[in-house]
Structures are given as C-alpha cells and as structure tokens.
Enzyme design. Structure first.
Site, PDB file in Angstrom:
ATOM      1  N   SER A   2       5.272   5.794   2.474  1.00  0.00           N
ATOM      2  CA  SER A   2       6.097   6.787   1.781  1.00  0.00           C
ATOM      3  C   SER A   2       7.559   6.629   2.160  1.00  0.00           C
ATOM      4  O   SER A   2       7.885   6.234   3.275  1.00  0.00           O
ATOM      5  CB  SER A   2       5.612   8.181   2.185  1.00  0.00           C
ATOM      6  OG  SER A   2       6.543   9.162   1.802  1.00  0.00           O
ATOM      7  N   THR A  28       1.429  10.692  -0.981  1.00  0.00           N
ATOM      8  CA  THR A  28       0.238  11.322  -1.545  1.00  0.00           C
ATOM      9  C   THR A  28      -0.273  10.517  -2.732  1.00  0.00           C
ATOM     10  O   THR A  28      -1.460  10.191  -2.823  1.00  0.00           O
ATOM     11  CB  THR A  28       0.569  12.775  -1.963  1.00  0.00           C
ATOM     12  OG1 THR A  28       0.626  13.577  -0.774  1.00  0.00           O
ATOM     13  CG2 THR A  28      -0.488  13.358  -2.888  1.00  0.00           C
ATOM     14  N   CYS A  71       1.987  19.396   4.338  1.00  0.00           N
ATOM     15  CA  CYS A  71       1.199  19.344   3.103  1.00  0.00           C
ATOM     16  C   CYS A  71       0.013  20.302   3.146  1.00  0.00           C
ATOM     17  O   CYS A  71      -0.678  20.485   2.155  1.00  0.00           O
ATOM     18  CB  CYS A  71       0.726  17.932   2.827  1.00  0.00           C
ATOM     19  SG  CYS A  71       2.063  16.891   2.245  1.00  0.00           S
TER      20      CYS A  71
END
Lengths: 380, 380
Positions: free
Chosen positions: B197, B70, B325
């Site tokens: 990520s 993110t 998310c």
C-alpha cells in the site's frame, strides 16, 4: 499539444491540486482513527458528503466515496442487487453502458441473478416502450447511463423513472460523464442511485462516489467492512476526496458558462466542416436526441477512426476512437454499433471532447489535419 | 501534535507530493488512451512497474497497481483462488490477518470455496506445525501476513514457504506493514504473491500493488477488464502511482537508517518505562519472536486502551488501540486475543508506531502523559 479528449480524463485544476496538497500535509491521519488526526480527516469527509449531496439534491448520508467511477458502478450495482429480496433478483441494463456496468452485471449473473441487456433505438435512446418490454414481475433494479461517454447521447431518465417507481423497481444511473457538465439532480431525474468520478471534473484521479437514497436497501459485498458504512472497505482517501469536492464545486459555479462555450465550439466545428467541405458526418446531424455539448462523435468518410486518431497524434492532437476503458480492442464500440451502423462505418468513429482549455484554435488545428489527410489520400 | 500512529497512515513526503503534482500537471492523460497524452502516462506506469519489481526482487510484469492495500488483498486472494483448478479450492489463512483478508476469504466461502482459519501459537507465530496441520490435499492457496499491523509480530514466511512449494500450494502475503520498513524480497520469503500500500510509505493515499509471479495462474474477477492486465478495471491512477514509487524509492534508500532510529526509540521507550516505574507491559517483554522495530504494542495496567488513547489525544498525542480499519469496534482485536490474553487484558492494548518525524521528545511527552494518568488514578 491540442487536447481534445476531456471525456477520457481532464487535467487537474490548480485549485483542486492546491486542496490536495494542503490536505496531504494537514490531514494525513486515517479517517477511521479516533484521535484528532483522524478526526480532522473525518471532518473533511463530513463536509465533502454535505457538499456533494447539495450538488445533486440528495441527502449527505446517501453519499459514499469510492476510488473512482468504475468502482462506483461495480459497488453500486452489486451492493444494491445484494440487498434485493430473492423474488426481485432481475436486473436490466443496456448494451451501451460503460464496461464497468457490464462487469458488474456479469458478476451478478455468475451468482444466479437474471440479467436483461436492452438495446436503444436507432437514435441511441432507451424509450419507455423499450424499457417496459424488458420489465418482469421480478425486476428489482434498472441501471441506465445518464449520457454515453462515446456518443454523448443523453438518456431521458426522467421519463423512464415513473415506470420504475410505480413498479417498486430501483433505478441506478452512471452519471460519470454528465456530473459537472449538465445538471444531475436525484430529484429531477427520479433515480435512486448514481455513480460519479473525480477525474472527469478536473480533480485528481482516485476518487468517485456512489449516491444511494435512504430508500435503497443495499447490502455490503463484504460483511463487517467499516469504512463508508460498509460499502467500500479500505482507508478513505480524504485528500483526494477533498480535492474532488473542491473541483466539483468549481464545476457547478461555471456549469452554464462552460455549457455555452462547449456549444459554441461544437457549432464552430459543425459549421467549419461544411465550409471546408470535409466528408465528415457527426452524430449531431440527427437532431432526434439530446446530446452533451462537449462530446462530438464523428465519422471521417474513408478513414478508419484508429488511423485518424494516430494521424492527429502525429500532429500533436489528442482525440479518441471511443472509451479509453475499452481501448486496445479493435472491434467497433457497442455504443456506436447501437446506432444501426455497419461495422465498416462504426470503425470510422472518432470522438472529440472539449473542456476548460479548449478553443477555436484547437478546432482549426484539428480541421487542418483533417484537410491534410484528405489531400494525402487524393494525392495517393 | 505528537503523531505516534504511523502504522495507521503516514504523512506524505515532500518529494512524493512534488511528483504527484508534476504528474497531475504533465501526465493527466488516461493511460489507456492510445495518443501521446495516454502514452506519457503509460510510460510512467512502465517505469513504476520496473522500479517496484526491483525493490522486491520480482519481475516487472508481475506488478499490478491497485487503489490501496485493502483492494490489493481483496483482488489478490480472490483472483488467485478464481484461477485455481476445481480440486484445489481450499484456502488457508490466519485469525490475525487484516480485515480485508477476512473479507476476501468470506466472499470466497460464499462461492463454495473451503476456507481454514489457523491460529498462531501463544507467541503470535504461525509455526510449521500449525500450518502443516491445516494443509489438505485440495489446498491451493495460503495467505499469511508478513507482519501484524497491531502487534508488529513478524511471521517466519521463509520457513513456511518450502512446506507449500513442495505441495504446489500458492503462497500470498500481506506485506502492507513491512514494505519499506524491513526487507521484502519475493525470493527470500519464498512467496508467490504480495500486497502492498502507498499510504504506509509516505506516499499519498490511493495506490497499492499486488505482485504475482508469472507462475501464478490467477483469473480476473471481471472478465474482459483491460487495465492492469484485467486484475483491476478502472482508470489507472498514474500520478498517485508515480508518487508511490518515488516515496518507496526513498524508503529503500533509508531503510537501514530508519530501522536503527526505530530501534533506538523503541529501546528508549522500554528503558524509560522501567526507569519511571510505569506499570506498562509491552509485547517486546517476550523475546520469542521477531518484531517490527517501529511498532510497540503495550498494556497500561489498570487502564482500558480506549481511555488511554483518548487521554493522550487530549494531550495532543496520537496513538491507537489497534488497526484503524477495525476502529469503532469495542471488542478486543483478534491479533491481541491470539496472544492468549483475557478480554480484560486485551482491551488494555495500545499501539505506538514511529516514523520519519519521531523523536525522543515525542516519547518523553507520551510518558509524561502516562505518568499524569497514573497520578490522577492514585489521587482518585
């Protein structure tokens, strides 16, 4: 290696590392997932919020986890200001804050927020008079650090808080250097919001927290974000947060004991400097201020701090010339400059900081190196 | 527990956990500190940058570490746009991106940047025509995901890239779901910037990376920040980054093997659904698109996805109804809606995703639960 730079980062405690490992194995689900793997992670988060709230005398629903102290400062200051009504968009902070606070207010300035940076007095203290003079009818937020990471000077937040409360101004403090070292109580300090970090309290790097009381009408920077009630979008780092809380709980248990140990080491250093007749001045020489016992800011007469730091490093001793987050810069630190020192004096600054593993032997080795440097110079 | 939600988060590999532990013990210094404890941490970072660059065919000085996917998307998109000249401040992205990309562009819009959100065709694909139609003379940046986290649909980035290159438009991709699963090469894809990520590749949560080629004139969001060349202020999480790189190296070694395993599991599921005459449609039924082999988006006729997910959970099976998310929202996911489904159909969506520990036995247990649900319904 003699590590005297605990204020930059602490080693990870065995217990915190164990918790991290266990949670990485047992609790790898995404805390936002609605199945049991996510639920387990969510339960750890709930416990962590309760535990941290209890440590700072706050409410669990005021705890928001982040990725660290810098992010805590960035998010707290920006989100609180984002929630202020248009006629209250004036923010006051100080010249001696961590770089992240200055990043946050600079970014607010670009959005049209008015910012005032106040200077402490010659003792490094923000007094009521200094603060009062900066307050405007439109002031909505004041951010003042609890203690400075370079000098260890503690600000009298509890004395400043009533000034702000009676004017309905929100009060944020960066408590990254004080949390786990001295008592940090929302109620006693009279603050509305606090930033803290994991890697200063023997937890792994990668977690931090913002506390904001329910009276704070903050507004998310990113509308629609789901995690941490919208404060910080992104998968919540549950294993690191669990380890952070375990380490913090340990800190609380040994708070007084460590405080005493730090004071003993500090006093030993101050006494030995005199006994060995070393030309070393410390910030402790001026007793007009309260200071963190584990941080000693000092000046080795005739030597640039950078030189002393590198010489110590050659002797296997880690000390610092100031905040690691501003290292690489060769101008004197604002926190040291604020003590009304000349550039030449400020550049002599060295920071020692103690922790769990620190001993008199560490201090002896450091002083031995100082003596060595002194002799080299005389011989030259 | 049967875990079929690897796309939400992966468990941490033994090797990555071991690296994390070792670095937490040996390498706790602040990477910004100029003494040897900091130097050691800095060396790990240098190695990590080289290793990651090699994996994606980029240059080491284009690798910037972050706290996760993110943050990578937020920082990449905002910092690149911040560096665009005033006459190039138009950004194009798609309706099916991860929420963090939408957070980033919304925040740009508030700063006066013009943003266009394009819709994929009914197969979920952004075609050259769709992209071309959105390009304006002032377009400076296009951000299109490599693959969707919910549907697994892979975008034809390499086909889109020449359109952008010839118009001097920068190209960013969110490769969080593809890195370590399929080949992600800067050169082959023709992109300028990439987000990835750690916790999707069996590393601990808490790390991520942005890659930006040296041709990208990005500008820091926070002027004066020192870490990661100014992209991300804050203490760099070296132990987590080291573990992230160790885990990524493992992923690269077993990329083909895992790909084959994922395909076998997918094919087994598709075949068994038919054999068992289950009313389950999958996105794989339409072969007009390339898809990640470890993600199966499916629809269990007559059941809301949320219901199926919770029923599976009661049977000890973790599946998902979409991106973690965005969980907690009860409206259908934009990525699924984009396939021109009605709200009713889109709400039936369930995502299965495989990983290292997945087996035919997991699929059998899942299908057994599906059969059970089907029987219950008929009985009702």
């Amino acid at each position: 290696m003699v590590y005297l730079d605990y204020a930059a980062s602490t080693p990870v405690s065995e217990e915190a590392l164990h918790v991290f490992q266990q949670l990485s194995k047992d609790c790898y689900g995404n805390a936002s997932s609605l199945h049991d793997a996510g639920g387990k992670a969510h339960d750890i988060l709930t416990y962590s919020r309760q535990s941290l709230a209890a440590m700072i005398e706050g409410e669990p629903n005021g705890v928001y986890f982040t990725s660290g102290g810098t992010e805590s400062n960035l998010l707290a200051i920006q989100s609180i200001t984002n929630g202020l009504p248009a006629h209250k968009k004036h923010v006051i902070t100080t010249s001696v804050e961590h770089p992240s606070v200055h990043h946050a207010v600079s970014s607010l300035e670009r959005l049209g927020v008015k910012v005032t940076i106040i200077e402490p007095n010659q003792d490094g203290i923000i007094t009521e008079d200094i603060l009062k003079e900066a307050i405007l009818p439109e002031t909505g937020l004041v951010s003042i650090q609890h203690a400075n990471s370079e000098t260890g000077i503690i600000q009298p937040l509890a004395e400043l808080a009533p000034l702000l409360k009676e004017r309905n101004i929100l009060f944020h403090t960066d408590a990254v250097q004080t949390f786990g070292k001295i008592r940090v109580s929302i109620k006693e300090l009279g603050v509305d919001a606090v930033s803290i970090s994991s890697h200063k309290v023997y937890a792994p790097k990668g977690a931090g927290a913002v506390y904001m009381g329910t009276q704070v009408p903050w507004k998310p920077l990113y509308a629609g974000a789901v995690q941490e009630n919208g404060l910080r979008p992104g998968t919540v780092n549950v294993p690191c947060i669990g380890a952070f809380i375990a380490a913090s709980e340990q800190m609380m248990l040994r708070l007084d004991e460590q405080h005493t140990l730090d004071e003993q080491l500090r006093d030993y250093f101050l006494q030995q400097v005199k006994l060995r007749k070393l030309p070393v001045r410390t910030l402790q020489d001026n007793d007009n201020r309260r200071m963190l016992p584990h941080i000693i800011g000092c000046f080795f007469e005739g030597f640039e701090g950078q030189y002393v730091m590198l010489a110590c490093n050659r002797h296997g001793i880690c000390v610092s010339t100031g905040s690691a987050c501003a290292s690489g810069y060769h101008h004197p630190s604002p926190a040291v400059k604020a003590l009304r020192l000349s550039d030449r004096d400020a550049l002599q600054f060295i920071r020692l900081s103690f922790g769990w593993q620190s001993s008199q032997d560490d201090i002896d080795q450091l002083l031995h190196t100082f003596e060595h440097l002194q002799k080299e110079k005389k011989g030259a």
